[in-house]
Design a protein around this motif. Structure first.
Motif, short mmCIF file in Angstrom:
data_model
loop_
_atom_site.label_atom_id
_atom_site.label_comp_id
_atom_site.label_asym_id
_atom_site.label_seq_id
_atom_site.Cartn_x
_atom_site.Cartn_y
_atom_site.Cartn_z
N VAL A 234 3.40 -1.08 11.50
CA VAL A 234 3.25 -1.06 9.59
C VAL A 234 1.72 -0.22 10.25
N CYS A 235 2.33 0.93 9.26
CA CYS A 235 0.52 2.54 9.81
C CYS A 235 0.61 2.20 8.58
N ASN A 236 -0.47 2.12 8.85
CA ASN A 236 -1.58 1.89 7.51
C ASN A 236 -3.27 1.66 8.01
N PRO A 237 -3.63 3.08 7.47
CA PRO A 237 -2.90 3.91 6.13
C PRO A 237 -1.46 4.27 6.92
N ASN A 238 -0.50 4.75 6.45
CA ASN A 238 0.45 6.07 6.93
C ASN A 238 0.67 7.12 7.81
N ASN A 239 1.19 7.60 8.07
CA ASN A 239 0.83 8.38 9.05
C ASN A 239 1.98 9.59 9.05
N PRO A 240 2.02 10.07 8.08
CA PRO A 240 1.63 11.59 7.82
C PRO A 240 1.03 11.70 6.38
N THR A 241 1.79 10.09 5.94
CA THR A 241 1.73 10.66 4.00
C THR A 241 -0.07 9.97 3.72
N GLY A 242 -0.30 9.05 4.47
CA GLY A 242 -1.94 8.58 3.77
C GLY A 242 -2.09 7.20 3.00
N ALA A 243 -0.62 6.66 2.50
CA ALA A 243 -0.70 6.16 1.62
C ALA A 243 -1.44 4.99 2.17
N ALA A 244 -2.04 3.70 1.42
CA ALA A 244 -2.08 2.48 2.21
C ALA A 244 -2.29 1.49 1.70
N LEU A 245 -2.08 0.01 2.34
CA LEU A 245 -1.06 -1.21 1.23
C LEU A 245 -2.09 -1.84 1.21
N PRO A 246 -1.38 -2.38 -0.51
CA PRO A 246 -3.08 -3.08 -0.68
C PRO A 246 -2.97 -4.74 0.43
N GLY A 247 -3.89 -5.26 0.58
CA GLY A 247 -4.20 -6.47 0.86
C GLY A 247 -3.44 -7.65 1.01
N ALA A 248 -3.33 -7.72 -0.73
CA ALA A 248 -2.32 -9.02 -1.21
C ALA A 248 -0.45 -8.73 -0.51
N GLU A 249 0.08 -7.24 -0.82
CA GLU A 249 1.05 -7.41 -1.05
C GLU A 249 1.79 -7.32 0.48
N LEU A 250 0.40 -6.89 2.04
CA LEU A 250 0.58 -7.34 3.11
C LEU A 250 0.27 -8.30 3.40
N GLU A 251 0.03 -8.88 3.16
CA GLU A 251 -0.56 -10.98 3.58
C GLU A 251 1.17 -11.63 3.00
N ARG A 252 1.22 -10.67 1.50
CA ARG A 252 3.22 -11.23 2.12
C ARG A 252 4.24 -11.21 2.45
N PHE A 253 4.39 -10.10 2.60
CA PHE A 253 5.41 -9.33 4.01
C PHE A 253 4.95 -10.55 5.01
N LEU A 254 3.48 -10.43 5.84
CA LEU A 254 3.44 -11.45 6.79
C LEU A 254 3.84 -13.23 6.80
N ASP A 255 3.88 -13.35 5.55
CA ASP A 255 3.99 -14.56 5.46
C ASP A 255 6.14 -14.43 5.42
N ARG A 256 6.97 -13.94 4.95
CA ARG A 256 8.30 -13.22 5.56
C ARG A 256 8.48 -13.21 7.03
N VAL A 257 8.12 -12.61 7.59
CA VAL A 257 8.07 -12.73 9.27
C VAL A 257 8.11 -13.67 9.79
N PRO A 258 9.08 -13.44 11.20
CA PRO A 258 8.98 -15.34 11.86
C PRO A 258 8.34 -14.59 12.65
N ASP A 259 7.32 -16.25 13.59
CA ASP A 259 6.92 -16.24 14.16
C ASP A 259 6.94 -15.49 15.54
N GLU A 260 8.26 -15.27 15.85
CA GLU A 260 8.25 -14.96 17.42
C GLU A 260 8.22 -13.81 16.90
N VAL A 261 8.25 -12.74 15.55
CA VAL A 261 7.91 -11.53 15.56
C VAL A 261 6.68 -10.47 15.74
N LEU A 262 6.82 -9.91 16.36
CA LEU A 262 5.34 -9.67 16.06
C LEU A 262 5.31 -8.42 15.73
#
Length: 368
Positions: A167-195
């Motif tokens: 997860v490139c944050n801010p993203n190269n080459p667009t410069g867009a950044a992810l709000p923390g709340a969205e990122l946390e929701r995403f991380l909650d969906r990722v299995p523990d064994e996936v880095l």
């Protein structure tokens, strides 16, 4: 003897996967000779080294007949204090891309999958293919105004073969950044064994209060690793020193996969001195952020649709006109980073360089 010659005529057998791997393309240098030319193609810091850095490097140069400190002892100690993390959670490499490649060596191989947004950092597909793993590219969302990660789609793409997510944050080459709340929701969906690797090479330039520091997310999530670099805000691009912050099993794996003595003593001393020049760093970063704000405002005033950048560059989606714009910019005295058929990434550099870029953008826009 002739049989042996015939057998060896083709040379050593190399891995077939290498045949299709594209070479990393660095930003074009400023043109030599002619009018003043500026390089806005590599996201480099236009300022010279921070106070005390040159002196530290000069002193260290007197002993570069010796190997550097393999354990990066003093650098780890300074990083641990500066960022409030255990030294055992740190690993260094030749820039953050070097650490990223170490991560792949530690986690993924043939039969595995690596997920990342696209377009994102162009090294991701290269180092993934080198590892033998398969790339799973998830298109950006939001159109030209956003150009951000589609975290829901990335979470949906995870399978039992997924080993790592960038997860490139801010993203190269667009410069867009992810709000923390969205990122946390995403991380909650990722299995523990996936880095999950939060690539924060441009973290120092972030001014969006909705964003969360990746270091806060990693602390209670063993499957989160944060990448940082001294190449951008700190202005040490030529010395190649990046680092990761991760829980001990991941950090230890990174130290195992690192090239021995890959981070030179000069680079270590420069990084240590840079960490001690925080006030000067903030002044320079603020100046670049101010320029970024000006450039974005002028581009939008010209009629361009530009994503809100939280990095030290801006992104123009130009499609088939990308190459023509890059050529026009170079003729005017600035080199930008074109991505054929997609757009150009333009580093925020010296005021004079930014002014030339804006003049080119204004004229090009009128011709569209």
């Amino acid at each position: 003897m002739s049989d042996k010659s015939e057998r060896s005529a083709g040379g050593p057998r190399l891995r077939e996967v290498l045949e299709d791997i594209p070479s990393y393309k660095p930003g074009r240098p400023a043109a030599a000779g002619g009018p003043v030319s500026y390089k806005l193609s590599s996201n480099e810091n236009p300022y010279p080294p921070l106070p005390g850095v040159l002196e530290s490097v000069t002193s260290a140069a007197a002993s570069f007949n010796r190997y550097p400190d393999l354990a990066c002892t003093e650098l780890y100690a300074q990083l641990a204090e500066h960022f409030g993390v255990p030294a055992a959670h740190l690993a260094t490499g030749t820039g953050s891309v070097g650490v990223a490649q170490q991560l792949l060596q530690a986690t993924a191989g043939p039969g595995d999958e690596v997920i990342y947004a696209w377009r994102s950092f162009e090294a991701y597909p290269i180092i993934t293919q080198i590892s033998g793993a398969a790339s799973v590219r998830v298109p950006l969302t939001g159109g030209a105004e956003s150009e951000a990660h589609d975290l829901d789609a990335m979470a949906d793409a995870i399978t039992d073969r997924t080993r790592l997510v960038f997860v490139c944050n801010p993203n190269n080459p667009t410069g867009a950044a992810l709000p923390g709340a969205e990122l946390e929701r995403f991380l909650d969906r990722v299995p523990d064994e996936v880095l999950v690797v939060l690539d924060e090479a441009y973290r120092e330039f972030v001014r969006d209060e909705r964003m969360v520091d990746g270091l806060e997310l990693y602390r209670d999530r063993p499957n989160v690793c944060v990448l940082r670099t001294f190449s951008k805000a700190y202005g040490l691009a030529g010395l190649r020193v990046g680092f990761a912050v991760a829980h001990e099993p991941v950090a230890a794996a990174l130290r195992k996969t690192a090239v021995p003595f890959g981070v030179s003593q000069l680079a270590q001393e420069a990084a240590i001195a840079s960490l001690r020049s925080e006030d000067a760093l903030q002044e320079r970063v603020e100046a670049l952020v101010k320029e970024r704000t000006r450039v974005l405002a002028e581009l939008r005033g010209q009629g361009w649709t530009v994503p809100e950048s939280q990095a030290n560059f801006v992104w123009l989606r130009l499609g088939e006109r990308t190459s023509a714009f890059a050529e026009r910019a170079e003729e005017a005295g600035v080199t930008v980073r074109p991505f054929a058929g997609e757009g150009v990434r333009v580093t925020i550099g010296e005021t004079a360089a930014n002014d030339i870029f804006l003049q080119v953008a204004a004229a090009f826009r009128k011709e569209a």
